[in-house]
Enzyme design. Structure first.
Site, PDB file in Angstrom:
ATOM      1  N   ASP A 235      26.108  -0.017   0.020  1.00  0.00           N
ATOM      2  CA  ASP A 235      26.825   0.713  -1.032  1.00  0.00           C
ATOM      3  C   ASP A 235      25.974   1.910  -1.438  1.00  0.00           C
ATOM      4  O   ASP A 235      25.530   2.042  -2.578  1.00  0.00           O
ATOM      5  CB  ASP A 235      27.099  -0.205  -2.214  1.00  0.00           C
ATOM      6  N   ASN A 240      24.680   3.792  -7.777  1.00  0.00           N
ATOM      7  CA  ASN A 240      23.918   2.551  -7.671  1.00  0.00           C
ATOM      8  C   ASN A 240      22.407   2.810  -7.739  1.00  0.00           C
ATOM      9  O   ASN A 240      21.608   2.030  -7.228  1.00  0.00           O
ATOM     10  CB  ASN A 240      24.251   1.828  -6.361  1.00  0.00           C
ATOM     11  N   ASP A 253      22.375  -2.892  -6.067  1.00  0.00           N
ATOM     12  CA  ASP A 253      23.600  -3.302  -5.370  1.00  0.00           C
ATOM     13  C   ASP A 253      23.435  -3.315  -3.854  1.00  0.00           C
ATOM     14  O   ASP A 253      23.881  -2.425  -3.141  1.00  0.00           O
ATOM     15  CB  ASP A 253      24.772  -2.399  -5.773  1.00  0.00           C
ATOM     16  N   GLU A 255      24.655  -5.904  -1.945  1.00  0.00           N
ATOM     17  CA  GLU A 255      25.531  -6.951  -1.420  1.00  0.00           C
ATOM     18  C   GLU A 255      26.222  -6.541  -0.124  1.00  0.00           C
ATOM     19  O   GLU A 255      26.683  -7.396   0.637  1.00  0.00           O
ATOM     20  CB  GLU A 255      26.575  -7.356  -2.465  1.00  0.00           C
TER      21      GLU A 255
END
Length: 369
Positions: A235, A240, A253, A255
């Site tokens: 991402d 972020n 972030d 993930e």
């Protein structure tokens, strides 16, 4: 005056006060006598996983200002089918060990869903400011929009440097655990995983002809030479990153971290800014047309890394497609909660359907450059 975008969909079905009580009980098993205070949910809380900010009061705590990342509530019509918090914890730990990219120090990992209802991990909280998503930083009235051109240039330079350093410094072999199963190259597996995600999103619901055309167009544009796979942040966007002034102090972030060609990350960085810029101009504002331009990012990335980005029409389309799948899931989630109605044409649920269509037709970059 142009209308404002629709209100942001709900991000959580959990009660912060209840989470705080359960967190205190869990923490007592690790730091007996510790007191949790200042529990709050940040305004920027996402829909894929949730963040809880809190402080720990204890003489022997390894961290005082904390952030907790909690997997999405399985009963809340989740954005993604699975949330592997151990995977995120591992990625962040490895990035800290192998690179100079600033990531928050990770502390406890709890994979048992019992204490808070889902797995989570606790990390040090980074202090600073984040370019907003709602309303986007390309809209008037936020710190990044109000900055000078020179200050935004400083932030842009520092941010593309983050990406280059991550790709250059991280040993690719350490990221092989991120590869999806199945045959083929890392890029083929990445795209196949997105096909599976799309199938999950539309299972029992109306499919999107536009997204399916995007997958077909990707096959036509498939790179002749995919290039080496590196650790991808996933991402990869300035929303972020926590900044102190205009300097990055924490990359958040992870993930969506993956082992994939460099351009998968770079395409996401390019397109996610374009998404906000297009949204802004569509509502009658000028946005930030000189900021994070594709040609500038590609040129500077090549200068920093020695790797000239290639097949960027493929990779920006792929980023827009991936974002479109997420947007479709979020729209179906809103419909589930009664926030929107599903139109006859499901493509209308994808906020950027017009620009995505232009990308499929090959006319988008002719207009926007």
């Amino acid at each position: 005056m142009a209308a404002a975008p629709a209100p942001r969909p709900r991000t959580s079905t959990r009660e912060p006060e209840q989470l705080a009580r359960r967190l205190t009980a869990w923490l007592d098993g690790r730091l007996p006598g510790a007191r949790v205070s200042g529990v709050r949910v940040p305004a920027s809380n996402g829909m894929s996983s949730e963040t809880l900010l809190f402080d720990i009061e204890h003489p022997d705590t390894p961290v005082r200002a904390c952030a907790l990342r909690l997997a999405a509530d399985p009963a809340a019509y989740t954005v993604f089918p699975a949330y592997d918090m151990g995977r995120q914890h591992r990625v962040m730990s490895l990035v800290a060990a192998h690179t100079d990219v600033p990531v928050p120090r990770v502390h406890w990992l709890e994979e048992d869903p019992g204490p808070l209802g889902a797995p989570f991990f606790v990390m040090a909280r980074a202090e600073g400011r984040v370019p907003p998503d709602v309303m986007p930083y390309t809209y008037e009235g936020n710190w990044l929009y109000d900055a000078t051109d020179a200050e935004r240039a400083t932030l842009q330079e520092a941010s593309i440097s983050l990406l280059g350093r991550l790709h250059d410094q991280f040993p690719a072999g350490e990221a092989e655990f991120l590869l999806p199963g199945g045959p083929g190259s890392p890029l083929r597996r990445h795209v196949d995983a997105q096909r599976a995600y799309y199938a999950w999103v539309v299972d029992g619901l109306a499919p999107s002809p536009l997204l399916e055309r995007c997958f077909d167009r990707l096959e036509e544009l498939w790179p002749a030479d995919e290039g080496p796979a590196v650790l991808n942040w996933g991402d990869a966007r300035i929303g972020n990153v926590v900044y102190d002034g205009f300097a990055p102090v924490a990359v958040l972030d992870w993930e969506m971290a993956a082992l994939a060609p460099r351009e998968v990350d770079l395409g996401w960085t390019v397109y996610l800014h374009r998404f906000f810029q297009d949204l802004t101009t569509g509502f009658g504002q000028g946005g930030l047309p000189g900021f994070l331009r594709r040609e500038d990012l590609e040129r500077r990335y090549a200068e920093l890394t020695g790797h000239t980005p290639r097949d960027m029409e493929f990779h920006t389309l792929y980023a827009a497609l991936r974002h479109g799948i997420v947007m479709l899931r979020i729209a179906y989630r809103q419909a589930h909660f009664g926030e929107v109605e599903v139109p006859a044409d499901p493509d209308r649920l994808i906020l950027h359907h017009a620009t995505l269509d232009a990308m499929v037709r090959g006319t988008y970059w002719e207009r926007y450059g």
